[in-house]
Design a protein around this motif. Structure first.
Motif, PDB file in Angstrom:
ATOM      1  N   SER A   1       0.799  -1.228   0.000  1.00 28.93           N
ATOM      2  CA  SER A   1       0.000   0.000   0.000  1.00 28.93           C
ATOM      3  C   SER A   1       0.833   1.280   0.000  1.00 28.93           C
ATOM      4  O   SER A   1       0.291   2.364  -0.206  1.00 28.93           O
ATOM      5  CB  SER A   1      -0.910   0.015   1.225  1.00 28.93           C
TER       6      SER A   1
ATOM      7  N   TRP B   1       2.020   2.524   2.652  1.00 32.78           N
ATOM      8  CA  TRP B   1       1.515   3.202   3.853  1.00 32.78           C
ATOM      9  C   TRP B   1       2.085   2.437   5.044  1.00 32.78           C
ATOM     10  O   TRP B   1       1.828   1.245   5.194  1.00 32.78           O
ATOM     11  CB  TRP B   1      -0.014   3.158   3.868  1.00 32.78           C
TER      12      TRP B   1
ATOM     13  N   GLN C   1      -5.360   0.291   8.142  1.00 40.39           N
ATOM     14  CA  GLN C   1      -5.421   0.770   6.762  1.00 40.39           C
ATOM     15  C   GLN C   1      -6.801   0.428   6.217  1.00 40.39           C
ATOM     16  O   GLN C   1      -7.220  -0.727   6.295  1.00 40.39           O
ATOM     17  CB  GLN C   1      -4.352   0.102   5.888  1.00 40.39           C
TER      18      GLN C   1
ATOM     19  N   PHE D   1      -9.322   0.328   2.933  1.00 42.54           N
ATOM     20  CA  PHE D   1      -9.447   0.312   1.478  1.00 42.54           C
ATOM     21  C   PHE D   1     -10.920   0.321   1.123  1.00 42.54           C
ATOM     22  O   PHE D   1     -11.703  -0.430   1.705  1.00 42.54           O
ATOM     23  CB  PHE D   1      -8.810  -0.955   0.890  1.00 42.54           C
TER      24      PHE D   1
ATOM     25  N   LEU E   1      -6.652   2.645  -1.381  1.00 50.15           N
ATOM     26  CA  LEU E   1      -6.262   2.974  -0.016  1.00 50.15           C
ATOM     27  C   LEU E   1      -6.830   4.340   0.345  1.00 50.15           C
ATOM     28  O   LEU E   1      -6.574   5.335  -0.342  1.00 50.15           O
ATOM     29  CB  LEU E   1      -4.741   2.992   0.131  1.00 50.15           C
TER      30      LEU E   1
END
Length: 105
Positions: free
Chosen positions: A65, A67, A72, A74, A79
């Motif tokens: 990602s 990140w 996280q 999605f 994302l």
């Protein structure tokens, strides 16, 4: 299946995915708790992955990602971000709109 393929398959097969520490009912960190609470406050239908129970996903998701932190979120394969972004979108009323557009309400 390797971890990256599993991540991609999970994201592609589910309109909303939250990679978090713990579960929505028993979060294992405050950030994951806040993100799950924001989704629940929007009456969202979402899939979650407990990264503490899946060490390979935990190790590989940041590179997938781009990140570095958890949770996280999605939506429709994109994302959205971590806790601060999710909470901010919720407070502005944008998260509910995004979830509705994804068919997750």
């Amino acid at each position: 299946m390797d971890a990256l393929a599993e991540i991609e398959q999970t994201i592609n097969e589910n309109p909303v995915v939250l990679f978090m520490k713990g579960t929505p009912d028993f979060p294992q960190c405050g950030f994951s708790m806040k993100a799950a609470e924001a989704l629940r406050a929007c009456d969202a239908k979402f899939t979650y992955i407990d990264i503490l129970a899946s060490p390979e996903i935990r190790a590989n998701l940041p590179s997938y990602s781009n990140w570095p932190t958890f949770p996280q979120l999605f939506i429709r394969g994109e994302l959205i971000g971590g806790c601060d972004i999710v909470v901010d979108l919720y407070q502005k009323g944008e998260l509910e709109k995004m979830l509705s557009a994804a068919g997750a309400r």
